[in-house]
Design a protein around this motif. Structure first.
Motif, PDB file in Angstrom:
ATOM      1  N   ASN A  11      -9.144  14.872 -12.558  1.00 21.19           N
ATOM      2  CA  ASN A  11      -9.350  15.029 -11.123  1.00 21.19           C
ATOM      3  C   ASN A  11      -8.007  15.064 -10.413  1.00 21.19           C
ATOM      4  OD1 ASN A  11     -12.194  14.016 -11.801  1.00 21.19           O
ATOM      5  ND2 ASN A  11     -10.994  12.163 -12.112  1.00 21.19           N
ATOM      6  N   MET A  12      -7.724  16.153  -9.734  1.00 15.30           N
ATOM      7  CA  MET A  12      -6.434  16.286  -9.069  1.00 15.30           C
ATOM      8  C   MET A  12      -6.618  16.743  -7.624  1.00 15.30           C
ATOM      9  SD  MET A  12      -4.536  18.062 -12.304  1.00 15.30           S
ATOM     10  CE  MET A  12      -6.123  18.672 -12.860  1.00 15.30           C
ATOM     11  N   PHE A  13      -5.844  16.158  -6.744  1.00 15.25           N
ATOM     12  CA  PHE A  13      -5.868  16.531  -5.329  1.00 15.25           C
ATOM     13  C   PHE A  13      -4.434  16.718  -4.888  1.00 15.25           C
ATOM     14  CE2 PHE A  13      -5.852  15.323  -0.764  1.00 15.25           C
ATOM     15  CZ  PHE A  13      -6.662  16.352  -0.291  1.00 15.25           C
ATOM     16  N   TYR A  14      -4.129  17.904  -4.362  1.00 17.44           N
ATOM     17  CA  TYR A  14      -2.763  18.244  -3.978  1.00 17.44           C
ATOM     18  C   TYR A  14      -2.658  18.362  -2.461  1.00 17.44           C
ATOM     19  CZ  TYR A  14      -2.598  19.833  -8.884  1.00 17.44           C
ATOM     20  OH  TYR A  14      -2.683  19.926 -10.255  1.00 17.44           O
ATOM     21  N   ILE A  15      -1.558  17.843  -1.930  1.00 20.27           N
ATOM     22  CA  ILE A  15      -1.216  18.047  -0.530  1.00 20.27           C
ATOM     23  C   ILE A  15       0.126  18.768  -0.504  1.00 20.27           C
ATOM     24  CG2 ILE A  15      -0.941  17.023   1.745  1.00 20.27           C
ATOM     25  CD1 ILE A  15      -2.293  14.497   0.700  1.00 20.27           C
ATOM     26  N   PHE A  16       0.120  19.989  -0.001  1.00 17.71           N
ATOM     27  CA  PHE A  16       1.321  20.811   0.014  1.00 17.71           C
ATOM     28  C   PHE A  16       2.211  20.422   1.206  1.00 17.71           C
ATOM     29  CE2 PHE A  16      -1.487  24.281  -2.098  1.00 17.71           C
ATOM     30  CZ  PHE A  16      -1.414  23.622  -3.300  1.00 17.71           C
ATOM     31  N   PRO A  76       0.841  -1.205   0.000  1.00 16.27           N
ATOM     32  CA  PRO A  76       0.000   0.000   0.000  1.00 16.27           C
ATOM     33  C   PRO A  76       0.874   1.252   0.000  1.00 16.27           C
ATOM     34  CG  PRO A  76      -0.776  -1.567   1.638  1.00 16.27           C
ATOM     35  CD  PRO A  76       0.555  -2.071   1.160  1.00 16.27           C
ATOM     36  N   TYR A  77       0.449   2.268  -0.727  1.00 15.57           N
ATOM     37  CA  TYR A  77       1.175   3.535  -0.773  1.00 15.57           C
ATOM     38  C   TYR A  77       1.338   4.080   0.633  1.00 15.57           C
ATOM     39  CZ  TYR A  77       2.113   8.443  -1.764  1.00 15.57           C
ATOM     40  OH  TYR A  77       2.661   9.703  -1.795  1.00 15.57           O
ATOM     41  N   ARG A  78       2.554   4.496   0.983  1.00 11.08           N
ATOM     42  CA  ARG A  78       2.843   4.891   2.365  1.00 11.08           C
ATOM     43  C   ARG A  78       2.230   6.235   2.720  1.00 11.08           C
ATOM     44  NH1 ARG A  78       6.298   9.006   2.823  1.00 11.08           N
ATOM     45  NH2 ARG A  78       8.034   9.333   1.379  1.00 11.08           N
ATOM     46  N   GLY A  79       1.810   7.007   1.738  1.00  6.80           N
ATOM     47  CA  GLY A  79       1.114   8.254   2.004  1.00  6.80           C
ATOM     48  C   GLY A  79       2.013   9.475   2.050  1.00  6.80           C
ATOM     49  N   TRP A  80       1.381  10.596   2.334  1.00  8.61           N
ATOM     50  CA  TRP A  80       2.066  11.891   2.439  1.00  8.61           C
ATOM     51  C   TRP A  80       2.664  12.055   3.822  1.00  8.61           C
ATOM     52  CZ3 TRP A  80       0.902  15.748   5.976  1.00  8.61           C
ATOM     53  CH2 TRP A  80       1.526  16.995   5.773  1.00  8.61           C
ATOM     54  N   ILE A 122      -9.578  10.679  -1.502  1.00  8.67           N
ATOM     55  CA  ILE A 122      -9.037  11.730  -0.633  1.00  8.67           C
ATOM     56  C   ILE A 122      -8.997  11.261   0.818  1.00  8.67           C
ATOM     57  CG2 ILE A 122      -9.484  14.047   0.285  1.00  8.67           C
ATOM     58  CD1 ILE A 122     -10.594  14.769  -2.504  1.00  8.67           C
ATOM     59  N   SER A 123     -10.011  10.534   1.245  1.00  9.79           N
ATOM     60  CA  SER A 123     -10.059  10.059   2.634  1.00  9.79           C
ATOM     61  C   SER A 123      -8.926   9.092   2.939  1.00  9.79           C
ATOM     62  CB  SER A 123     -11.403   9.395   2.923  1.00  9.79           C
ATOM     63  OG  SER A 123     -11.501   8.123   2.294  1.00  9.79           O
ATOM     64  N   ARG A 124      -8.391   8.460   1.905  1.00 11.74           N
ATOM     65  CA  ARG A 124      -7.288   7.518   2.132  1.00 11.74           C
ATOM     66  C   ARG A 124      -5.930   8.219   2.140  1.00 11.74           C
ATOM     67  NH1 ARG A 124     -10.562   4.850  -1.505  1.00 11.74           N
ATOM     68  NH2 ARG A 124      -9.124   5.028  -3.269  1.00 11.74           N
ATOM     69  N   VAL A 125      -5.759   9.255   1.320  1.00 12.81           N
ATOM     70  CA  VAL A 125      -4.461   9.928   1.298  1.00 12.81           C
ATOM     71  C   VAL A 125      -4.364  11.044   2.328  1.00 12.81           C
ATOM     72  CG1 VAL A 125      -4.005   9.359  -1.117  1.00 12.81           C
ATOM     73  CG2 VAL A 125      -5.174  11.498  -0.574  1.00 12.81           C
ATOM     74  N   LYS A 126      -5.500  11.502   2.858  1.00 14.85           N
ATOM     75  CA  LYS A 126      -5.480  12.542   3.910  1.00 14.85           C
ATOM     76  C   LYS A 126      -6.550  12.205   4.952  1.00 14.85           C
ATOM     77  CE  LYS A 126      -3.266  16.464   4.882  1.00 14.85           C
ATOM     78  NZ  LYS A 126      -3.570  16.595   6.323  1.00 14.85           N
TER      79      LYS A 126
END
Length: 456
Positions: free
Chosen positions: A83-88, A62-66, A128-132
């Motif tokens: 569709n793009m979602f950015y985490i700065f 599984p992707y380790r995330g931000w 989005i709920s999975r990456v943040k």
């Protein structure tokens, strides 16, 4: 007893009120899937500059995330739209576009992923709920232009006039994501007057504006005018002093940043004949460049199409956008790299190492645009590069055969994440499976050194 908004939605869609999840009908697709066996790049060829790498043994997990200090650019694959979602780096978040439309009418559309049991807005919210995890408010939301594959569409959703206090808009695309998350600040190409370069716009604008109005009244949404040339109008919310992070606004409504100390170029004012002859939304797209230390990323919606003078001569609008952006490490392809986009003038200006292509139809992988992006000869620019589409349509196999750019095409599909880290000095490109919600890493490219770091 008064019916709540959620109860109305659940009743209208047949969903369980206890599930608290919006489900806007079901669609199916019989479109063939491309086999998950990449022809290129070659993971077994160490001389291949795009060879698949996995120094941290991430593939298959599984992707380790931000993590704090990283810039994650998520390109979410649904088979419909962009569709793009950015985490700065400090955790500030941004949703840029969320498409939905009646794609069934396109016989060459790509498959719905993970499947057609939910509309794209819900799949996007779940991603989005999975990456943040734990996120409640997305700090920024931007509609690059008013096309359904970027904002959602009136017919592909649920009308909200069932409750007297609600605006009469369709829940679709961006507004569908808005059923799961609040938005902080919204940008679109028209606010505040919605009359540039003309008052004309497709009905998607009316629908989105009604959603903005609803979110302003009930959720505290704020709208701002997108200012061409502005630096840091979109900025870090939590720790702006901690990171070397900036966003430059490049274009809007055919107005292109002129560069430091120079006037912006208004193509529709300079060539007013286009106000009536060129009504396609694409030339009106918003574009930005994200800078994280030495790392640079360009995205510009569908910034493409022709602006012509009174004699019919093309004025290279897209090339002007590219020159305003300047060289970048990663470029989100304009207009899905369709045949009317990504000319040599643009490509040679941005000189990207990697091109991300958001695909929802067979037509979004074109020989002409791929040649432009991959030309390292006398008419192009030097250096390796890789093309990363979210999907590759199975019917493009014959077109791709023996093409000189094929060894630079990632013939896989999935969610794509560009991760810039070490203060932006390096970045990786991930492919995650989109066949389910496991977030399993399928491929890893890099790490690549950012151009600015290499030139320091």
């Amino acid at each position: 007893m008064k019916v709540t908004r959620r109860e109305f939605i659940n009743a209208a869609t047949g969903a369980s009120a206890s599930a608290m999840m919006l489900k806007l009908g079901s669609v199916e697709s019989n479109t063939a899937r491309v086999e998950a066996a990449p022809v290129a790049p070659d993971p077994n060829d160490p001389s291949d500059p795009n060879a698949i790498t996995d120094p941290e043994h991430e593939i298959g997990k599984p992707y380790r995330g931000w993590r704090e200090g990283e810039l994650d650019l998520n390109f979410i694959s649904t088979g419909i739209g962009e569709n793009m979602f950015y985490i700065f780096p400090d955790g500030t978040t941004m949703l840029l576009d969320a498409g939905d439309w009646g794609i069934e009418a396109d016989v060459n559309h790509t498959p719905f992923v993970p499947d057609g049991s939910r509309r794209p807005g819900e799949w996007i919210a779940r991603y989005i709920s999975r990456v943040k995890p734990g996120l409640e408010t997305i700090d920024y939301v931007m509609a690059s232009h008013f096309h359904s594959d970027h904002t959602g569409e009136r017919p592909a959703g649920l009308r909200m006039k069932g409750l007297p206090e609600d605006e009469d808009y369709m829940i679709s695309g961006i507004s569908h994501v808005g059923e799961f998350y609040r938005f902080g600040t919204a940008f679109d190409r028209g606010y505040p007057t919605y009359d540039q370069p003309t008052p004309w716009a497709p009905e998607e604008r009316e629908n989105l504006v009604k959603f903005w109005n609803y979110a302003e009244k009930t959720q505290g949404l704020k709208r701002e005018e997108f200012i061409v040339g502005a630096l840091d109008q979109i900025k870090l919310k939590s720790a702006p002093e901690k990171y070397d992070f900036h966003i430059r606004n490049i274009c809007r409504n055919g107005v292109v940043w002129g560069g430091e100390g120079r006037e912006n170029v208004d193509f529709f004012a300079r060539f007013p004949n286009n106000r009536e002859t060129q009504k396609n939304e694409n030339t009106r797209s918003l574009a930005i460049v994200i800078n994280y230390g030495p790392f640079r990323f360009y995205t510009g919606g569908d910034a493409s199409g022709s602006i012509r003078d009174a004699e019919g001569r093309d004025q290279d609008f897209e090339g002007a956008v590219g020159r305003a952006a300047g060289p970048v490490d990663v470029c989100k392809a304009n207009h899905h790299s369709y045949k009317d986009a990504m000319p040599k003038s643009f490509v040679n200006a941005v000189q990207a190492r990697a091109y991300i292509v958001c695909v929802w139809t067979m037509a979004h992988l074109q020989d002409s645009t791929a040649r432009n992006m991959c030309d390292d000869g006398a008419t192009g620019y030097p250096g390796p590069r890789v093309m990363c589409p979210t999907q590759v349509h199975a019917n493009n196999a014959a077109m791709m055969a023996d093409k000189p750019w094929r060894n630079r095409l990632v013939e896989r599909e999935g969610h794509i994440i560009v991760k810039a880290y070490d203060g932006g000095a390096r970045y990786k490109i991930y492919y995650l499976t989109h066949d389910d919600e496991s977030m399993r890493v399928e491929l890893v490219f890099g790490p690549f050194e950012s151009k600015g770091a290499a030139n320091a």
